[in-house]
Design a protein around this motif. Structure first.
Motif, mmCIF file in Angstrom:
data_model
loop_
_atom_site.group_PDB
_atom_site.id
_atom_site.type_symbol
_atom_site.label_atom_id
_atom_site.label_comp_id
_atom_site.label_asym_id
_atom_site.label_seq_id
_atom_site.Cartn_x
_atom_site.Cartn_y
_atom_site.Cartn_z
ATOM 1 N N GLN A 131 -7.206 -4.984 -0.381
ATOM 2 C CA GLN A 131 -7.544 -5.323 0.996
ATOM 3 C C GLN A 131 -7.015 -4.279 1.977
ATOM 4 O O GLN A 131 -7.710 -3.873 2.918
ATOM 5 N N GLY A 132 -5.787 -3.815 1.752
ATOM 6 C CA GLY A 132 -5.178 -2.821 2.626
ATOM 7 C C GLY A 132 -5.930 -1.490 2.584
ATOM 8 O O GLY A 132 -6.166 -0.866 3.620
ATOM 9 N N LEU A 133 -6.330 -1.081 1.385
ATOM 10 C CA LEU A 133 -7.074 0.167 1.259
ATOM 11 C C LEU A 133 -8.448 0.063 1.906
ATOM 12 O O LEU A 133 -8.918 1.011 2.553
ATOM 13 N N VAL A 165 0.843 -1.200 0.000
ATOM 14 C CA VAL A 165 0.000 0.000 0.000
ATOM 15 C C VAL A 165 0.878 1.249 0.000
ATOM 16 O O VAL A 165 0.624 2.197 -0.757
ATOM 17 N N LEU A 166 1.906 1.273 0.835
ATOM 18 C CA LEU A 166 2.789 2.430 0.901
ATOM 19 C C LEU A 166 3.506 2.663 -0.434
ATOM 20 O O LEU A 166 3.605 3.803 -0.905
ATOM 21 N N LEU A 167 4.010 1.588 -1.038
ATOM 22 C CA LEU A 167 4.710 1.728 -2.316
ATOM 23 C C LEU A 167 3.765 2.221 -3.416
ATOM 24 O O LEU A 167 4.134 3.059 -4.229
ATOM 25 N N CYS A 168 2.556 1.708 -3.407
ATOM 26 C CA CYS A 168 1.594 2.070 -4.453
ATOM 27 C C CYS A 168 1.060 3.477 -4.261
ATOM 28 O O CYS A 168 1.103 4.303 -5.181
ATOM 29 N N ARG A 169 0.554 3.784 -3.082
ATOM 30 C CA ARG A 169 -0.150 5.049 -2.860
ATOM 31 C C ARG A 169 0.748 6.223 -2.484
ATOM 32 O O ARG A 169 0.437 7.360 -2.820
ATOM 33 N N PHE A 170 1.861 5.951 -1.803
ATOM 34 C CA PHE A 170 2.704 7.057 -1.361
ATOM 35 C C PHE A 170 3.961 7.215 -2.199
ATOM 36 O O PHE A 170 4.469 8.316 -2.344
ATOM 37 N N GLU A 171 4.465 6.125 -2.752
ATOM 38 C CA GLU A 171 5.686 6.190 -3.556
ATOM 39 C C GLU A 171 5.404 6.212 -5.049
ATOM 40 O O GLU A 171 6.281 6.495 -5.841
ATOM 41 N N GLY A 172 4.180 5.854 -5.451
ATOM 42 C CA GLY A 172 3.812 5.894 -6.864
ATOM 43 C C GLY A 172 4.359 4.752 -7.699
ATOM 44 O O GLY A 172 4.448 4.872 -8.916
ATOM 45 N N LYS A 176 4.493 1.167 -9.678
ATOM 46 C CA LYS A 176 3.542 0.384 -10.466
ATOM 47 C C LYS A 176 3.414 -1.005 -9.849
ATOM 48 O O LYS A 176 4.308 -1.472 -9.139
ATOM 49 N N LEU A 177 2.283 -1.644 -10.134
ATOM 50 C CA LEU A 177 2.038 -2.978 -9.561
ATOM 51 C C LEU A 177 3.151 -3.947 -9.928
ATOM 52 O O LEU A 177 3.566 -4.778 -9.110
ATOM 53 N N ARG A 178 3.624 -3.853 -11.167
ATOM 54 C CA ARG A 178 4.688 -4.743 -11.640
ATOM 55 C C ARG A 178 5.946 -4.569 -10.784
ATOM 56 O O ARG A 178 6.593 -5.544 -10.392
ATOM 57 N N GLU A 179 6.293 -3.321 -10.454
ATOM 58 C CA GLU A 179 7.479 -3.038 -9.645
ATOM 59 C C GLU A 179 7.301 -3.552 -8.217
ATOM 60 O O GLU A 179 8.247 -4.101 -7.619
ATOM 61 N N ILE A 180 6.111 -3.391 -7.682
ATOM 62 C CA ILE A 180 5.834 -3.880 -6.329
ATOM 63 C C ILE A 180 5.919 -5.398 -6.295
ATOM 64 O O ILE A 180 6.455 -5.988 -5.342
ATOM 65 N N ALA A 181 5.411 -6.052 -7.336
ATOM 66 C CA ALA A 181 5.459 -7.520 -7.405
ATOM 67 C C ALA A 181 6.903 -8.007 -7.375
ATOM 68 O O ALA A 181 7.229 -8.984 -6.673
ATOM 69 N N VAL A 182 7.774 -7.344 -8.097
ATOM 70 C CA VAL A 182 9.195 -7.723 -8.101
ATOM 71 C C VAL A 182 9.807 -7.475 -6.731
ATOM 72 O O VAL A 182 10.532 -8.321 -6.195
ATOM 73 N N GLU A 183 9.514 -6.312 -6.150
ATOM 74 C CA GLU A 183 10.067 -5.949 -4.845
ATOM 75 C C GLU A 183 9.645 -6.933 -3.754
ATOM 76 O O GLU A 183 10.454 -7.344 -2.920
ATOM 77 N N LEU A 184 8.361 -7.317 -3.762
ATOM 78 C CA LEU A 184 7.842 -8.205 -2.715
ATOM 79 C C LEU A 184 7.941 -9.683 -3.087
ATOM 80 O O LEU A 184 7.592 -10.541 -2.275
ATOM 81 N N ASP A 185 8.349 -9.952 -4.325
ATOM 82 C CA ASP A 185 8.500 -11.310 -4.836
ATOM 83 C C ASP A 185 7.192 -12.107 -4.753
ATOM 84 O O ASP A 185 7.141 -13.228 -4.229
ATOM 85 N N ILE A 186 6.120 -11.459 -5.261
ATOM 86 C CA ILE A 186 4.818 -12.110 -5.335
ATOM 87 C C ILE A 186 4.192 -11.787 -6.699
ATOM 88 O O ILE A 186 4.596 -10.826 -7.353
ATOM 89 N N PRO A 187 3.212 -12.566 -7.154
ATOM 90 C CA PRO A 187 2.571 -12.297 -8.448
ATOM 91 C C PRO A 187 1.813 -10.967 -8.453
ATOM 92 O O PRO A 187 1.348 -10.485 -7.406
ATOM 93 N N ILE A 188 1.669 -10.382 -9.636
ATOM 94 C CA ILE A 188 0.974 -9.104 -9.778
ATOM 95 C C ILE A 188 -0.468 -9.197 -9.273
ATOM 96 O O ILE A 188 -0.969 -8.275 -8.623
ATOM 97 N N GLY A 189 -1.138 -10.291 -9.562
ATOM 98 C CA GLY A 189 -2.509 -10.469 -9.085
ATOM 99 C C GLY A 189 -2.595 -10.403 -7.573
ATOM 100 O O GLY A 189 -3.534 -9.825 -7.020
ATOM 101 N N SER A 190 -1.606 -10.982 -6.905
ATOM 102 C CA SER A 190 -1.575 -10.929 -5.438
ATOM 103 C C SER A 190 -1.334 -9.504 -4.945
ATOM 104 O O SER A 190 -1.914 -9.077 -3.941
#
Length: 173
Positions: free
Chosen positions: A160-162, A130-137, A139-153
């Motif tokens: 859910q967080g929002l 949530v912080l990466l998406c809403r406060f850091e801007g 993209k979902l693809r970048e967050i998926a790589v950072e967290l090592d989870i699929p984009i759908g997740s």
């Protein structure tokens, strides 16, 4: 030179204008750099020609009027640019931003505190997403790589967080 049209009177000027309109339009477009402005210019040319004397060489006359009107418009635009102040960064930086009153500031702080408290109640991956998406801007693809989870997740846990933050914010009011 002007497609076999005779040279007697303003009706001949109209005939010349109509016979050579396409070429006049191309000429005007080359001068103005834009077909829309060229069309406007040609309309003004014909209006001016209505009140003119019978020219000896109608085609040359039409081309000269097109050129002269284009130059007149260009000069007028230059005068307009001089009349209006162009805002640059130094000008806009010197204008103070509107300030909120104390009540609005307090309300904003309380909402931020409620959202931050809600984020603290989330699982670490959800909070980070949530912080990466809403406060850091990010993209979902970048967050998926950072967290090592699929984009759908990523999409699901951010939603859910929002929703969790939204409920927590409404409960705090």
């Amino acid at each position: 030179m002007w497609k076999g049209v005779s040279v007697a009177g303003n009706s001949d000027l109209l005939t010349c204008y109509l016979a050579n309109r396409g070429d006049l339009l191309k000429y005007a477009a080359r001068i103005t750099g834009d077909y829309v402005h060229a069309e406007d210019l040609l309309q003004e040319v014909w209006i001016r020609c209505q009140s003119s004397e019978k020219p000896e060489k109608p085609l040359h006359f039409l081309y000269r009027v097109v050129r002269n009107l284009a130059v007149d418009r260009y000069r007028a635009q230059g005068r307009e640019r001089q009349c209006f102040v162009q805002a640059d960064e130094s000008t806009t930086d010197s204008v103070p931003a509107p300030t909120a009153d104390a009540e609005t500031n307090m309300s904003g702080r309380q909402e931020l505190e409620a959202v931050m408290a809600a984020l603290d109640g989330l699982p670490e991956k959800t909070k980070r997403a949530v912080l990466l998406c809403r406060f850091e801007g990010w993209k979902l693809r970048e967050i998926a790589v950072e967290l090592d989870i699929p984009i759908g997740s990523v999409h699901r846990i951010i939603a859910q967080g929002l929703e969790h933050c939204r409920k927590h914010l409404y409960l705090s009011e």
